[in-house]
Structure formats: C-alpha cells, structure tokens
Design an enzyme around this catalytic site. Structure first.
Site, PDB file in Angstrom:
ATOM      1  N   GLY A 234      92.847  43.719  69.213  1.00 22.24           N
ATOM      2  CA  GLY A 234      93.865  44.707  69.570  1.00 22.24           C
ATOM      3  C   GLY A 234      95.075  44.150  69.062  1.00 22.24           C
TER       4      GLY A 234
ATOM      5  N   TYR B  77      87.788  32.980  65.880  1.00 27.06           N
ATOM      6  CA  TYR B  77      87.221  34.498  65.773  1.00 27.06           C
ATOM      7  C   TYR B  77      85.805  34.673  65.805  1.00 27.06           C
ATOM      8  CZ  TYR B  77      92.292  34.884  64.624  1.00 27.06           C
ATOM      9  OH  TYR B  77      93.693  34.749  64.545  1.00 27.06           O
TER      10      TYR B  77
ATOM     11  N   LYS C 239      97.171  47.642  62.998  1.00 26.11           N
ATOM     12  CA  LYS C 239      97.834  48.381  61.906  1.00 26.11           C
ATOM     13  C   LYS C 239      97.787  47.749  60.613  1.00 26.11           C
ATOM     14  CE  LYS C 239     102.143  45.500  62.128  1.00 26.11           C
ATOM     15  NZ  LYS C 239     102.053  45.149  60.802  1.00 26.11           N
TER      16      LYS C 239
ATOM     17  N   GLU D  18      67.679  30.125  46.443  1.00 20.26           N
ATOM     18  CA  GLU D  18      67.007  30.185  45.192  1.00 20.26           C
ATOM     19  C   GLU D  18      67.997  29.815  44.147  1.00 20.26           C
ATOM     20  OE1 GLU D  18      64.787  33.879  44.180  1.00 20.26           O
ATOM     21  OE2 GLU D  18      64.012  33.519  46.518  1.00 20.26           O
TER      22      GLU D  18
ATOM     23  N   THR E  71      61.171  33.876  57.427  1.00 20.44           N
ATOM     24  CA  THR E  71      62.256  34.637  58.030  1.00 20.44           C
ATOM     25  C   THR E  71      61.593  35.557  59.174  1.00 20.44           C
ATOM     26  OG1 THR E  71      63.862  34.291  56.598  1.00 20.44           O
ATOM     27  CG2 THR E  71      64.506  35.840  58.102  1.00 20.44           C
TER      28      THR E  71
ATOM     29  N   ARG F 226      83.673  33.801  68.245  1.00 21.99           N
ATOM     30  CA  ARG F 226      83.048  33.688  69.640  1.00 21.99           C
ATOM     31  C   ARG F 226      83.073  35.155  70.052  1.00 21.99           C
ATOM     32  NH1 ARG F 226      81.814  30.045  73.376  1.00 21.99           N
ATOM     33  NH2 ARG F 226      82.096  30.828  75.467  1.00 21.99           N
TER      34      ARG F 226
ATOM     35  N   CYS G 181      99.025  43.435  65.452  1.00 23.14           N
ATOM     36  CA  CYS G 181      98.921  43.164  64.022  1.00 23.14           C
ATOM     37  C   CYS G 181      97.634  43.732  63.258  1.00 23.14           C
ATOM     38  CB  CYS G 181      99.028  41.520  63.545  1.00 23.14           C
ATOM     39  SG  CYS G 181     100.503  41.048  63.843  1.00 23.14           S
TER      40      CYS G 181
ATOM     41  N   PHE H 250      85.751  40.675  73.833  1.00 24.07           N
ATOM     42  CA  PHE H 250      86.169  41.673  73.991  1.00 24.07           C
ATOM     43  C   PHE H 250      86.675  42.148  72.604  1.00 24.07           C
ATOM     44  CE2 PHE H 250      88.632  45.408  75.902  1.00 24.07           C
ATOM     45  CZ  PHE H 250      87.620  46.122  76.104  1.00 24.07           C
TER      46      PHE H 250
ATOM     47  N   LYS I  79      48.785  31.051  41.343  1.00 23.61           N
ATOM     48  CA  LYS I  79      49.578  29.901  41.877  1.00 23.61           C
ATOM     49  C   LYS I  79      48.870  28.785  41.972  1.00 23.61           C
ATOM     50  CE  LYS I  79      53.402  32.969  43.512  1.00 23.61           C
ATOM     51  NZ  LYS I  79      54.011  33.424  44.684  1.00 23.61           N
TER      52      LYS I  79
END
Ligand SMILES: NC(=O)c1ccc[n+]([C@@H]2O[C@H](COP(=O)([O-])OP(=O)(O)OC[C@H]3O[C@@H](n4cnc5c(N)ncnc54)[C@H](O)[C@@H]3O)[C@@H](O)[C@H]2O)c1
Length: 438
Positions: free
Chosen positions: A265, A257, A271, A161, A124, A259, A268, A262, A35
């Site tokens: 539920g 959504y 199910k 990349e 990383t 953050r 909607c 808890f 390299k």
C-alpha cells in the site's frame, strides 16, 4: 559412480553426456528406440549446442550404454536419475502418465535388487508428487520401504535448452529435497564440485521452488515485454528503460520485496500502478499482468479479513495501521482497509500503532485522520498492553522488538494472533498464532 538415466530428452541426454564426460558409467533408458539407436551410434538425440561433439566423445569412452530394459538398468547402477517428460494435460494440469508408469517399472526393478538404490526425480513435478504418489507406487510395486531399501529424493533441473551443457556445468545452484542423508551424500559426490551452492531442503519445497523459479522467469519476461509495449506507445526507448531498471541492484534486482508478507500500500505503489494502467489504456496498449496486480493485492487483504471473521472472535486488537513498519503514512494503507472492513462487519476494534500515535501527538497526521478516517482515529489507543489484554484476537500488522516483547509477555492461552508480518519467534507467545499464508 554407476548411474542410470530414465528419459533421454533434453534433460536426460545432456545429463548422460556430461556425467559420462566427467568419468561416470552411465546407462541411458528410454521407451523411444530411435533415441537409443542414435546414442548407440554416438549421435545426439536432441539438438543442443555442443552435444554433437560431446556425444561422439563419450561414445568412444566406453562409459555409455543404452537399454529399454528398466530392471537391468537399475540392477547395473547405484543411482537413477528420472528425467521423463511431464507435459501439460488439456485442462492445464500436469500429465503425470509417464512418471507414474516409470514408478511402476522402478518398483518392479527394485523388487529384485538386493542392495539399496537411490532414485532421484529430476522431472518437474507438482508439489506432493514424490511423497504423495510416486513413493506409494514404488513401495507397493517393490514390496520395499523408502528410506530403508531404497531412497527417493527430488532434485529440480535448471538447465535451459540452447545452453544446457553450459548450464549443467554452471547452474544457479544445486537443490536437493530429501528425507535421508544418504541420497544427499550421493548427489554431493555427483554435483558437489560444481561452482554453485549445494542446498538441502524438504522434498515438497524442492518440488515447489522449481515452479516458483519458472513462474518468476515468466513474470520477469512479461514485465519487460509489457513495459516495452507501453514504452513504444509513448515513444520511449524500452531497452534504455529496462537497462536503467536493472542497474538498481538495491531494490530491483535483489531480494527486496520477495519475502511473503501482507499486501502492499502506501502513497506510491497503488497510485503509480493505477496511472500505468490508465496510461496504457489511453494508448490502446494491453498490459494484463501489470493491470491485475491491484486485484491480486486486494485478494491478499481479503484473505486477512476472512481469517479474522472465520475465527469467530468479536474483540479484535489491530497492531499497526500505517502501510508499513516505521512510518506514520496512512495513505492507501492495507491495514486501514482491513480496519474499515472489520468495523463494517461489526467487529469491536481497538488499534495501536506507535508511529501513528506519535505523529498524531505531534499534529503531523492529525488532520488526515480527523478528516479522512475519523471513525478509525477514535479507535487508536496509546497503550499496547491495554489492546492485548482486551482482545480475543490480535492482528499483528507491524513489528518491532517492543511489540514482540509485549506479545511475548502479555498474550494468554486461548487468545489468538493473526500474524501478518512473520513474527520472529512465534513459539514464545502463549496465544495461538496463525500466519496469513504461512
Ligand atoms: N527441457 C528443459 O529445458 C527442461 C529444463 C528443466 C526441467 N525440465 C523438466 O525435465 C523433464 C524432462 O524434460 P525434457 O524436455 O527433457 O523432456 P522430453 O520430452 O524431451 O524427454 C522425455 C523423454 O522421456 C522418455 N520417456 C517417457 N517415459 C519413459 C519411461 N517410462 N522410461 C524411459 N523413458 C521414458 C520419452 O521417450 C522422452 O524421450 C520435464 O519434467 C521437464 O519439465 C526440462
């Protein structure tokens, strides 16, 4: 600025080319001599759009040199960018061999450097690596102190990349995790001109957010692909569906959504997720990510149950029962599940929820409570002060200024609060407050 770059793979080579292009003197360091030879000859060590021309351009500028001598590179530069690889080990953990060896070399190089040096980790790294491992190695090998004789910091890299030069020039943001203003100021000189936010944070948050970003990207790709597999089975155009999904910038492509809080539920999400899984199963389509969401959500509820039981408190006041603040809807509320589990464990429970109370008085939800949850309905109390006074532990599942004021004025030392909603000013409470996972 005089910059040394350790590790001339995709990240290091692109950084070297772009920093030299921007007028800095750059010394590239790698243990791979092939390299170094490529860069010496004005060639690129990685295949990337635009790199052939850019490396040829910077090679003639006289601002690029390469070496395998780490000590010389540190001595001849003000700041080092560490871009060595951190691949997976066979058990899935991060193989930190290269960066740990580099820390030894860096320490030895700093031992013989008399002026302060900035070391920026760009590889990383799992959270805690810089402060928990690399700093110790460098301090021991150099005989010097971080924050005095040299400055460590962490700046995650976001280039991709295939478009890395463009990403270098237009990253989503610059994030610097540091414990000292000096390295932040140096990095602002280097990257402050880029058309993005420059954000300072703690070293550990910067390390972790890189994982959160990549996990989120992988999750988004998998979401689109699982949805596409199901669309194909149903004869629906997956591109059209995902295009429509992306056009909602209010709930879908937004901060909504995202953050921590808890479990979800309500009437909607559970199910519809269940129906999605069933639909996939009935068409022989595997959607393991979507199908495991309910199980993960359940673990979040179990975490709260365990925290209450582990506290040893027997008299518990639950503030909130509906599935979220501002509604009286109890269907599939995770707070109902929590209440039922705690009752089953013999906890003495008293419950306050202003919205459920009101709807009960109006008769709106009365039938649901009386037929589906009579054992819980009996525990609902109209007076928040009474709940606070009578509990060893309060579990706060909904929030409002009135609830917060009552907690601030009535909780007492020795009382415990399990916070499921990220209360705004925990320090104002006299009780001991513990978050669900914060
Ligand atoms: N590739 C990407 O798109 C990308 C994007 C963001 C972050 N990252 C992260 O950046 C880091 C580097 O990734 P990469 O893809 O450029 O890695 P890479 O494997 O392409 O290159 C790493 C280089 O480090 C060199 N090296 C190893 N030990 C060394 C030492 N002691 N001294 C000098 N050089 C040494 C290797 O010879 C190699 O050339 C990784 O932690 C990666 O997770 C990569």
């Amino acid at each position: 600025m005089k910059i040394s770059i350790f590790g001339l793979g995709y990240v290091g080579a692109v950084s070297l080319a772009c920093l030299a292009r921007d007028g800095h003197d750059v010394i590239g360091v790698d243990i791979d001599s092939a390299k170094l030879d490529l860069i010496r000859a004005g060639n690129t060590p990685v295949v990337e759009e635009g790199m052939v021309a850019l490396m040829a351009q910077v090679a003639v500028s006289g601002r690029v040199s390469v070496t395998s001598d780490a000590a010389r590179a540190v001595a001849d530069s003000d700041l080092s960018l560490v871009c060595v690889g951190t691949p997976s080990a066979s058990n899935g953990s991060q193989d930190q061999g290269a960066v740990l060896r580099l820390a030894e070399q860096m320490g030895a190089a700093l031992a013989i450097k008399s002026v302060p040096h900035v070391v920026v980790f760009r590889s990383t790294l799992v959270p805690g690596t810089v402060e928990g491992r690399l700093r110790d190695i460098i301090e021991r090998a150099s005989g010097k102190r971080d924050g005095e004789h040299f400055h460590l910091c962490f700046q995650p890299e976001f280039l991709r990349e295939g478009s890395s030069i463009r990403d270098y020039d237009k990253p989503p943001f610059t994030v610097v995790g540091a414990n000292h203003p000096l390295p932040v100021a140096r990095l602002r000189e280097l990257f402050g001109h880029l058309p993005c936010k420059f954000i300072e944070t703690s070293v550990r948050s910067a390390e972790m957010m890189k994982y959160a970003c990549n996990d989120f990207h992988a999750l988004k790709i998998t979401f689109a692909n699982e949805t596409a597999r199901l669309c194909e089975a149903l004869g629906v155009d997956a591109f059209e569906v995902m295009d429509l999904v992306c056009q909602d910038t209010q709930l879908n492509i937004s901060r909504a959504y995202l953050r921590p809080g808890f479990a979800f539920g309500g009437s909607c999400l559970p199910k519809d997720l269940r129906a999605t899984s069933y639909l996939a199963k009935s068409h022989d389509v595997d959607i393991p990510m979507l199908s495991s969401i309910m199980a993960s959500n359940r673990l979040h509820i179990e975490r709260a149950i365990a925290k209450v039981l582990d506290s040893g408190c027997r008299k518990v006041g639950l503030i909130g029962l509906s599935f979220k603040t501002g509604t009286d809807d109890l269907r599939e509320s995770p707070l109902v599940v929590l209440a039922e589990q705690l009752l089953g464990k013999g906890i003495q429970l008293a419950i306050y929820d202003p919205d459920v109370q009101l709807s009960r008085l109006l008769g709106a939800n009365r039938r649901f409570i009386e037929t589906q949850l009579p054992h819980i309905g009996d525990l609902l109390k109209p007076d928040l002060a009474e709940i606070i006074d009578g509990a060893d532990m309060l579990v706060v599942g909904v929030s409002s200024p009135a609830i917060f004021d009552a907690l601030a004025t009535r909780t007492r030392p020795g009382q415990r609060v399990l916070d499921l909603v990220d209360l705004p000013n925990r320090a104002a409470l006299r009780a001991t407050v513990e978050g669900l996972c914060w």
